[in-house]
Write an enzyme that holds these catalytic residues in place. Structure first.
Site, PDB file in Angstrom:
ATOM      1  N   SER A 172       0.858  -1.182   0.000  1.00 57.31           N
ATOM      2  CA  SER A 172       0.000   0.000   0.000  1.00 57.31           C
ATOM      3  C   SER A 172       0.893   1.230   0.000  1.00 57.31           C
ATOM      4  CB  SER A 172      -0.883  -0.007   1.260  1.00 57.31           C
ATOM      5  OG  SER A 172      -1.487   1.245   1.488  1.00 57.31           O
ATOM      6  N   TYR A 186      -2.749  -1.492  10.368  1.00 51.41           N
ATOM      7  CA  TYR A 186      -2.766  -1.731   8.919  1.00 51.41           C
ATOM      8  C   TYR A 186      -1.493  -1.207   8.266  1.00 51.41           C
ATOM      9  CZ  TYR A 186      -3.975  -1.324   4.003  1.00 51.41           C
ATOM     10  OH  TYR A 186      -3.945  -1.406   2.625  1.00 51.41           O
TER      11      TYR A 186
END
Length: 274
Positions: free
Chosen positions: A155, A168
């Site tokens: 990400s 996350y």
């Protein structure tokens, strides 16, 4: 449980040779980026193995892929659980897997301490532990053949802390650094390891995570198709990292232009959970 869906084809004539097909395993293939990986890989001549929890979605996608003439296999598995990972490791152990796409993962938007610890640990198990185990299984099979590709989905959050999604971002930082290390280790054996680092993508991720898209920059979301295309082309070219889209490249490089304290404050305002 595993099911293979294959469109019946006519037997090749004496002059024709059956088409040699490579095999790719895609985790998190029931929607979003994973589903798009499955479709594009099938279009590139791969037999695809679709892995996810939602059997009904997997069966529907497999049927659609089979209608194009490709082969699609379904493995219903929850990769946050040891038995789910074991099922995919067993499939990799057959030795015919040419590509592994570790796409399965999720995020949680909320104040750390308010979100149940079990959910945070499930996030780590899926985003980190499962990805590591499957990468290990795949690379063990690929190295002796001196060929193969692993694409791990990170990400733009891999590059920076993200308050209110702290776990996350930390898991995706692991994915990036783990993949970069493996990239250098594996290329001497003819194996390519690529980390895809997308930013906002129009998938179910935001809904599952509880992220308010209205707080994110307008026009910052990409569609899954160009994200996956960039990943596959980058992996084919032997790249270690792929960050699709100019805005995502800018986001990933913010730490080069701003103090880390400023970057985390900006991220905190964007992801603060009301």
């Amino acid at each position: 449980m595993t099911t293979t869906v294959e469109k019946p084809t006519e037997a090749p004539s004496a002059e024709e040779k059956p088409k040699v097909t490579k095999t790719a395993i895609v985790t998190g293939a029931s929607s979003g980026i994973g589903e798009e990986f499955a479709r594009q890989l099938a279009g590139r001549g791969y037999a695809v193995v679709l892995v996810a929890r939602r059997r009904d979605r997997l069966d529907a996608i497999a049927k659609e892929i089979a209608e194009t003439g490709a082969t699609a296999e379904v493995i219903e598995a929850d990769l946050s659980k040891p038995e789910g990972v074991a099922a995919v490791v067993k499939r990799i152990g057959k030795g015919d897997v040419d590509m592994l796409v570790n796409n399965a993962g999720f995020g949680i938007n909320g104040v750390f301490g308010a979100v149940p610890l079990e959910r945070e640990l499930e996030e780590i198990d899926l985003n980190v532990r499962a990805l590591t185990e499957l990468s290990h299984a795949a690379i063990t099979q690929m190295k002796p053949k001196r060929a193969g590709t692993i694409i791990n989905v990170g990400s733009t959050g891999s590059y920076q802390p993200v308050p209110y999604m702290s776990t996350y971002a930390a898991t995706k930082a692991y994915v990036l650094f783990f993949s970069e290390g493996l990239h250098e280790e594996a290329k001497q054996y003819g194996v390519t390891v690529t980390c895809l680092c997308p930013g906002g993508t129009s998938t179910e991720f935001q809904q599952v995570a509880g992220v308010d898209r209205k707080k994110l920059p307008r026009g910052s979301f990409m569609e899954p198709a160009p994200v996956v295309k960039a990943a596959l082309n980058g992996a084919k070219a032997g790249r270690g990292i792929v960050v699709p889209g100019m805005m995502n490249k800018t986001t990933a490089n913010l730490n080069r232009f701003l103090p880390r304290s400023a970057v985390r404050k900006i991220a905190g305002r964007m992801f603060k959970h009301d």
